[in-house]
Design an enzyme around this catalytic site. Structure first.
Site, PDB file in Angstrom:
ATOM      1  N   GLY A 225      -3.745   0.566  14.495  1.00 43.83           N
ATOM      2  CA  GLY A 225      -2.366   0.716  14.959  1.00 43.83           C
ATOM      3  C   GLY A 225      -1.732  -0.584  15.400  1.00 43.83           C
ATOM      4  O   GLY A 225      -0.539  -0.621  15.693  1.00 43.83           O
TER       5      GLY A 225
ATOM      6  N   ASP B 161      -5.718  -0.281  -1.436  1.00 44.04           N
ATOM      7  CA  ASP B 161      -6.532  -1.144  -2.288  1.00 44.04           C
ATOM      8  C   ASP B 161      -7.707  -1.758  -1.551  1.00 44.04           C
ATOM      9  O   ASP B 161      -7.786  -1.725  -0.334  1.00 44.04           O
ATOM     10  CB  ASP B 161      -5.664  -2.281  -2.837  1.00 44.04           C
TER      11      ASP B 161
ATOM     12  N   ASP C  69      -4.550   2.569  11.092  1.00 40.59           N
ATOM     13  CA  ASP C  69      -5.947   2.403  11.472  1.00 40.59           C
ATOM     14  C   ASP C  69      -5.986   2.066  12.964  1.00 40.59           C
ATOM     15  O   ASP C  69      -5.793   2.953  13.792  1.00 40.59           O
ATOM     16  CB  ASP C  69      -6.530   1.294  10.599  1.00 40.59           C
TER      17      ASP C  69
ATOM     18  N   LYS D  59      -5.980   7.328  10.792  1.00 40.01           N
ATOM     19  CA  LYS D  59      -7.372   7.112  11.207  1.00 40.01           C
ATOM     20  C   LYS D  59      -7.366   6.919  12.730  1.00 40.01           C
ATOM     21  O   LYS D  59      -7.694   5.862  13.246  1.00 40.01           O
ATOM     22  CB  LYS D  59      -7.932   5.884  10.486  1.00 40.01           C
TER      23      LYS D  59
ATOM     24  N   GLY E 205       0.762  -1.231   0.000  1.00 42.02           N
ATOM     25  CA  GLY E 205       0.000   0.000   0.000  1.00 42.02           C
ATOM     26  C   GLY E 205       0.795   1.284   0.000  1.00 42.02           C
ATOM     27  O   GLY E 205       0.380   2.276  -0.582  1.00 42.02           O
TER      28      GLY E 205
ATOM     29  N   ARG F  22      -5.608   0.750  -6.493  1.00 42.07           N
ATOM     30  CA  ARG F  22      -4.325   1.342  -6.118  1.00 42.07           C
ATOM     31  C   ARG F  22      -3.917   2.489  -7.047  1.00 42.07           C
ATOM     32  O   ARG F  22      -3.207   3.390  -6.644  1.00 42.07           O
ATOM     33  CB  ARG F  22      -3.211   0.293  -6.144  1.00 42.07           C
TER      34      ARG F  22
END
Length: 182
Positions: free
Chosen positions: A109, A163, A107, A135, A48, A169
């Protein structure tokens, strides 16, 4: 909309916003690491973060090395499995080196914290963290991110390297995926 971005219900972060923020982050990183005595090691979590990292390192005006880790906790789902698998580890030793760990999104974490702890165990001189998207509203760990691009709400996002089931992506922006698109 183009054929490759069907299922996107909203653009959360536009392409020009991303470019400007990355330029600013690059300037900050250049200033913060200006006095180190060896190349900065930029560790990129794949897949990512590859788009973000490629643009970010071009903005860092310092000698640097890059290395990559592939870790997985999502598979083809929109929720983490909570199991972190290291698929590819670093090739370069980071002992006594300055390391910048780069990811696309933090997110809960949990995955990122496990990687931070793993790398800390290898005794780098310093270890800082960097993410394009934070986030923090979903954070389940006491992880603090040193450098971030944007705080985002609790939505499943794709684009700019992120993705869903290996698609999206190549979008030049961060978009919110229609939950029905799953």
């Amino acid at each position: 909309m183009k054929k490759f971005d069907h299922g996107i219900i909203d653009v959360l972060v536009a392409e020009d916003q991303i470019k400007q923020r990355i330029a600013d982050m690059g300037k900050q990183l250049t200033a913060d690491y200006a006095d180190i005595d060896a190349p900065l090691i930029v560790v990129v979590l794949m897949k990512g973060a590859f788009v973000f990292a490629a643009d970010l390192v071009r903005e860092i005006q310092l000698p640097l090395h890059m290395d990559f880790m592939i870790v997985s906790s999502y598979g083809d789902k929109t929720e983490s499995s909570r199991e972190v698998r290291i698929i590819k580890d670093l090739q370069e030793a980071i002992h006594d080196r300055h390391v910048l760990l780069v990811d696309d999104i933090i997110d809960t974490g949990l995955t990122f914290k496990k990687i931070v702890d793993l790398l800390q165990g290898r005794n780098p001189r310093s270890l800082k963290t960097c993410t394009l998207l934070d986030k923090s509203g979903r954070r389940e760990t006491d992880l603090d991110v040193d450098y971030f691009g944007f705080h985002i709400p609790n939505k499943f996002v794709v684009g700019y390297g992120l993705d869903y089931a290996q698609s999206y992506r190549n979008l030049p922006y961060i978009g919110i995926l229609d939950p029905g698109a799953e």
